[in-house]
Structures are given as C-alpha cells and as structure tokens.
Design a protein around this motif. Structure first.
Motif, mmCIF file in Angstrom:
data_model
loop_
_atom_site.group_PDB
_atom_site.id
_atom_site.type_symbol
_atom_site.label_atom_id
_atom_site.label_comp_id
_atom_site.label_asym_id
_atom_site.label_seq_id
_atom_site.Cartn_x
_atom_site.Cartn_y
_atom_site.Cartn_z
ATOM 1 N N GLN A 129 0.853 -1.179 0.000
ATOM 2 C CA GLN A 129 0.000 0.000 0.000
ATOM 3 C C GLN A 129 0.894 1.237 0.000
ATOM 4 O OE1 GLN A 129 -3.188 -0.334 -0.304
ATOM 5 N NE2 GLN A 129 -3.369 -2.527 0.160
ATOM 6 N N SER A 130 0.509 2.258 -0.736
ATOM 7 C CA SER A 130 1.282 3.500 -0.764
ATOM 8 C C SER A 130 1.250 4.150 0.614
ATOM 9 C CB SER A 130 0.708 4.458 -1.804
ATOM 10 O OG SER A 130 0.814 3.902 -3.105
ATOM 11 N N PHE A 131 2.415 4.599 1.070
ATOM 12 C CA PHE A 131 2.503 5.212 2.397
ATOM 13 C C PHE A 131 2.182 6.705 2.316
ATOM 14 C CE2 PHE A 131 4.884 7.609 5.559
ATOM 15 C CZ PHE A 131 4.456 6.998 6.733
ATOM 16 N N ARG A 132 1.459 7.172 3.322
ATOM 17 C CA ARG A 132 1.187 8.592 3.494
ATOM 18 C C ARG A 132 1.534 8.975 4.921
ATOM 19 N NH1 ARG A 132 1.355 8.168 -1.014
ATOM 20 N NH2 ARG A 132 -0.074 8.764 -2.666
ATOM 21 N N PRO A 133 2.110 10.139 5.142
ATOM 22 C CA PRO A 133 2.442 10.548 6.509
ATOM 23 C C PRO A 133 1.222 10.511 7.415
ATOM 24 C CG PRO A 133 3.473 12.028 4.932
ATOM 25 C CD PRO A 133 2.560 11.143 4.143
ATOM 26 N N GLY A 134 1.422 9.981 8.612
ATOM 27 C CA GLY A 134 0.324 9.871 9.555
ATOM 28 C C GLY A 134 -0.547 8.653 9.342
ATOM 29 N N MET A 135 -0.188 7.814 8.398
ATOM 30 C CA MET A 135 -0.984 6.629 8.084
ATOM 31 C C MET A 135 -0.978 5.660 9.266
ATOM 32 S SD MET A 135 -0.392 4.107 4.841
ATOM 33 C CE MET A 135 -1.715 3.118 4.169
ATOM 34 N N THR A 136 -2.174 5.163 9.626
ATOM 35 C CA THR A 136 -2.299 4.224 10.736
ATOM 36 C C THR A 136 -2.548 2.808 10.213
ATOM 37 O OG1 THR A 136 -4.690 4.532 10.929
ATOM 38 C CG2 THR A 136 -3.279 6.047 12.185
ATOM 39 N N VAL A 137 -2.438 1.853 11.124
ATOM 40 C CA VAL A 137 -2.717 0.458 10.770
ATOM 41 C C VAL A 137 -4.153 0.309 10.295
ATOM 42 C CG1 VAL A 137 -2.897 -1.881 11.681
ATOM 43 C CG2 VAL A 137 -0.971 -0.443 12.348
ATOM 44 N N ARG A 138 -5.062 1.009 10.955
ATOM 45 C CA ARG A 138 -6.480 0.910 10.571
ATOM 46 C C ARG A 138 -6.689 1.367 9.131
ATOM 47 N NH1 ARG A 138 -10.491 0.534 14.118
ATOM 48 N NH2 ARG A 138 -9.163 1.390 15.771
ATOM 49 N N GLN A 139 -6.021 2.451 8.745
ATOM 50 C CA GLN A 139 -6.152 2.948 7.372
ATOM 51 C C GLN A 139 -5.547 1.966 6.375
ATOM 52 O OE1 GLN A 139 -4.128 6.644 7.972
ATOM 53 N NE2 GLN A 139 -6.015 7.796 8.452
ATOM 54 N N ALA A 140 -4.408 1.358 6.727
ATOM 55 C CA ALA A 140 -3.781 0.385 5.825
ATOM 56 C C ALA A 140 -4.671 -0.837 5.644
ATOM 57 C CB ALA A 140 -2.418 -0.033 6.382
ATOM 58 N N ILE A 141 -5.313 -1.287 6.733
ATOM 59 C CA ILE A 141 -6.226 -2.438 6.627
ATOM 60 C C ILE A 141 -7.422 -2.081 5.758
ATOM 61 C CG2 ILE A 141 -7.803 -3.896 7.942
ATOM 62 C CD1 ILE A 141 -5.795 -3.862 10.221
ATOM 63 N N ALA A 142 -7.924 -0.839 5.902
ATOM 64 C CA ALA A 142 -9.057 -0.407 5.074
ATOM 65 C C ALA A 142 -8.681 -0.398 3.595
ATOM 66 C CB ALA A 142 -9.518 0.982 5.515
ATOM 67 N N LEU A 143 -7.453 0.079 3.281
ATOM 68 C CA LEU A 143 -6.999 0.072 1.888
ATOM 69 C C LEU A 143 -6.819 -1.352 1.362
ATOM 70 C CD1 LEU A 143 -4.354 2.948 2.006
ATOM 71 C CD2 LEU A 143 -6.593 3.007 0.882
ATOM 72 N N ALA A 144 -6.559 -2.294 2.265
ATOM 73 C CA ALA A 144 -6.407 -3.698 1.869
ATOM 74 C C ALA A 144 -7.737 -4.434 1.815
ATOM 75 C CB ALA A 144 -5.460 -4.411 2.830
ATOM 76 N N GLY A 145 -8.841 -3.719 1.897
ATOM 77 C CA GLY A 145 -10.158 -4.342 1.772
ATOM 78 C C GLY A 145 -10.793 -4.752 3.081
ATOM 79 N N GLY A 146 -10.120 -4.457 4.194
ATOM 80 C CA GLY A 146 -10.695 -4.801 5.484
ATOM 81 C C GLY A 146 -10.272 -6.175 5.961
ATOM 82 N N VAL A 147 -10.545 -6.413 7.240
ATOM 83 C CA VAL A 147 -10.217 -7.700 7.856
ATOM 84 C C VAL A 147 -11.136 -8.770 7.298
ATOM 85 C CG1 VAL A 147 -10.100 -8.970 10.026
ATOM 86 C CG2 VAL A 147 -9.401 -6.576 9.945
ATOM 87 N N ASP A 148 -10.551 -9.928 6.957
ATOM 88 C CA ASP A 148 -11.343 -11.007 6.368
ATOM 89 C C ASP A 148 -10.610 -12.309 6.589
ATOM 90 O OD1 ASP A 148 -13.246 -12.386 5.046
ATOM 91 O OD2 ASP A 148 -12.811 -11.572 3.064
ATOM 92 N N VAL A 149 -11.197 -13.244 7.338
ATOM 93 C CA VAL A 149 -10.543 -14.513 7.650
ATOM 94 C C VAL A 149 -10.348 -15.327 6.381
ATOM 95 C CG1 VAL A 149 -10.725 -16.672 8.917
ATOM 96 C CG2 VAL A 149 -11.504 -14.550 9.962
ATOM 97 N N MET A 150 -9.107 -15.679 6.080
ATOM 98 C CA MET A 150 -8.751 -16.578 4.975
ATOM 99 C C MET A 150 -9.283 -16.108 3.626
ATOM 100 S SD MET A 150 -6.884 -18.809 6.395
ATOM 101 C CE MET A 150 -6.761 -20.075 5.146
#
Length: 424
Positions: A129-150
């Motif tokens: 994921q492209s990094f942006r200053p101030g980026m949090t883990v929650r934002q990175a997970i959202a960019l990755a489509g959210g939490v999803d088991v398997m």
C-alpha cells in the motif's frame, strides 16, 4: 515577470511534494523512496528519482549521489551546496544560450513518495500500500479491503463447509479401509485366520459402514489364506506324484537294464555259434537288432527319470520359497498401505483445519461480527528487523510490514479434540 512565474511554479511543486513529507525531519532516506528535485528558474530540469538498492539516485547537474541514511534537510543542504556553485546553460525563448548561476534558495528537494507498507494475513487484498504521513494500521487495513478470515469473501462459506464436510467424511472412510487393510496384512504375516477390528471403532464413521469394511477384509483374509494353502497342497501333491513316477521309472530302469544285459549275453552266444558255423548270419543280425532296441528303451527310461527328478527339484524349491515370497509380498503391501494411511491422516488434518476455519467464518457471518484482530508490525531499524505488537491506531512508518490475524471469541471456535484423537 519570468522570474515571478518560475517562483510560483517552484512553490507549487514544493507544496505538491511536501504533502508526502514526514513531520519528523529525523526520517532517514532508504532504498525505495522517491526523491523530487525542483529548480524554480529551470523547471525543465525538474525530476523525480527513485533511490535504488545501493542507496543512490541520479540528479541533474550532479550525477549519481549517495543518499541512503540522510535526512531530507541534509540532502537538500548537500544538493544546494553542490548545485549552486555550478553554471547552468539554458536557452532563452529567442533561442539564445544563456549561462545561469543557480541560487540555493531556488533548489528544492523533498521526498515525493515513501517506501510502501505491506499488509499481510487476514485481509481481503494483501500486498503493498502507498505510504502517506500519519498513516495508521487501521487505514492500511481499510486500503487492503478490510479484515477477512482466509479471504473467503469471494466464496460462500456455507457451501465451502458442505464440500469440506463431504471430503472429510470420504477421507474417514478411506482411513478406516486402509486401517482394516493393515490389520489384515499383519494377520496374514502372523499366520492368523482373523484380526481384531477394535481400532476401527475409534473412527467417526457409522457402525454399519465399519462392519462392511471389516467383513470385506475378513473375507479377503480367508480367501488369501485359502489360496495360499491350495498352492501349498498343490506343490506337495505334485512332489508326491513325481516321487511315484520316479519310483516307477527306477523299477522300469532296473528291468530294462536286466533286459539289456540278457540281450548282450545272447548276442555273444549267437556270435560264438556263428563262428562255429552252426547258425546263419541272419540270426546274428536279429540278435544285434534286439540289443539295440532294449538299449534304446533303457536309455529312454533313464532320461525320463532324469526329467522327473528335475521337475521334483523345481517343485520342491517352489514349495520352500512359497512362505518367503508370500512374506515379501505382504511386507511390500504393508509398507505401501502405511504410507497411504499417513497421507490420508495428513489430508484429514488439513480438512479438519479447513472445517474449523469455515465454521469460524460461518459463525462470523451469522453473528455479524468477529474478534479484534491481532496486529504485529515488522519494522527495519539500524540494528535489524524488529517485531512490535500494535493496535489499529498505531502510526506506520515507510517500509513497515503489517501482519493481521483475526482472533475469534473462544466460544466460537470448535474443539479439535475429537478429530485429533480419532486420527491418531
């Protein structure tokens, strides 16, 4: 007017790139970062360079430059110091070539884009994921489509569970069949006529199916033992028959030998009488023909007895090798059966794990929520890569690798005790 426009252009470039800069100027440039170089009075040499694996970039008027480990301020000071002392030749709008001395304040160096962060684990679209200053883990997970088991979102977990359950049951039947086969082979090796089916009762298949498997293997054990006994009896009977034949041929050989001896004596007597001229020559010829016939019959009997003795030796060798050959074949079958059983056990374990996960996903869909994900950040430092447990509100740094593992409430996780106990 031209200078004013140039300054405005440089200011716009700086503002565009400055949005990608970290508030903390202590950040040190690493391979993978992208550096923006801008000159207000010479926009045609503005460029953007990627820091290569060796920590270097290539800039106009400077060539290759080692930038790894420098802060943005240190890099800008170095570039301004080196470039401002050089004369830059450029063409004016009327085609004339001008010599321009660049001023330090005209040169801007910023980080245009930082190294990406990587999100791995229980997310829909793992990857960079492209990094942006101030980026949090929650934002990175959202960019990755959210939490999803398997990453089961593309499939129906209810149908997946049904397919896995069918495969799981089929593998248990195969497991029980292979177990019964091993028990039967061991019984054959021990010379037994039956085997103990108690280990099969620990499998989760129906009692009727277990009974069918046991009955089939017991029938095969009886048939194979019967076939082995028939082969043994046949060889013994064949050896006894050859013994009788050899005995009869031996007796016949003795008689034939006596006949040859008698014919030989008769020939000598006839030859003596012929020498006294008391018998005609035809009588001598007839005596010789008789001894020739008797000798031929004797030699034929000797040859037949030799063939019978050779056949008896072959049959005896077969009888002696019969137990060893059977044992060798049984050991080979047992080895293959145990390998197949191990492979089936591994498949059962894999299917059991899949059933657990699909059960968790189904529980998540039914209940509408799941547990809080476990976050671990792998971050490169001067001393190496360190792993840090974090929350979703943790701020990321360029190059971080985020592992996401969704944890479910303990009450929603099915027990593995039955599966593990049965597959042992």
């Amino acid at each position: 007017m031209f200078k004013c426009l140039s300054l405005c252009l440089a200011l716009s470039i700086f503002l565009a790139h400055a949005t990608a800069s970290l508030a903390d100027d202590a950040y040190r440039i690493q391979p993978g970062d992208s550096i923006a170089f801008a000159v207000a009075s010479a926009p045609d040499i503005n460029t953007r360079a990627l820091v290569n694996i060796d920590g270097q970039i290539t800039l106009p008027l400077m060539g290759e430059l080692k930038v790894q480990g420098l802060t943005v301020s240190e890099l800008q000071a170095k570039v301004r110091n080196d470039v401002s002392s050089k004369v830059f030749r450029r063409r004016s709008n009327d085609g004339r070539e001008l010599s321009v001395m660049l001023g330090p304040e005209e040169i801007t160096v910023v980080i245009a884009e930082y190294r990406p962060v990587y999100v791995n684990g229980d997310v829909s679209q793992p990857g960079q994921q492209s990094f942006r200053p101030g980026m949090t883990v929650r934002q990175a997970i959202a960019l990755a489509g959210g939490v999803d088991v398997m990453r089961f979102r593309a499939q129906n977990p209810l149908l997946e569970e049904a397919d896995f359950r069918a495969d799981y049951d089929a593998q248990w039947i195969l497991f029980a069949t292979q177990q019964a086969k091993i028990l039967r082979l061991k019984a054959e090796l021990s010379g037994k006529s039956e085997f103990d089916p108690k280990p099969l009762l620990k499998t989760p298949i129906s009692a009727s199916k277990t009974k069918d498997i046991v009955n089939l293997e017991e029938a095969q054990l009886t048939a194979r033992n019967s076939l082995q006994q028939k082969q043994h009896d046949y060889l013994q009977a064949a050896i006894a028959s050859e013994n009788d034949r050899i005995s009869a041929l031996s007796q016949q050989e003795t008689k034939e030998k006596l006949g040859v001896d008698a014919d030989t004596e008769e020939l000598e007597r006839v030859k003596e009488l012929f020498g006294r001229q008391t018998l005609p020559i035809t009588r001598v010829i007839e005596a010789r023909r008789t001894i020739l016939l008797s000798s031929t019959r004797y030699l034929q009997t000797v040859a037949q007895r030799g063939v019978s003795e050779r056949d008896r030796a072959d049959l005896t060798a077969q009888l002696q090798k019969l137990p060893d050959e059977r044992r060798q074949g049984l050991l080979s079958e047992l080895h293959d059966a145990e390998i197949e059983l191990s492979q089936t056990r591994a498949k059962l374990q894999a299917l059991g794990d899949k059933l657990i996960y699909t059960g968790l996903v189904r529980s998540q869909l039914v209940s509408g929520n799941g547990g809080e994900p476990s976050i671990r950040i792998h971050r490169k430092t001067d001393t190496g890569v360190v792993a840090v447990d974090a929350t979703q509100d943790e701020e990321l740094k360029p190059g971080d690798v985020v592992d996401v593992a969704l944890r479910f409430p303990e009450s929603s996780a099915p027990s593995q005790q039955t599966t593990e106990k049965s597959s042992q």
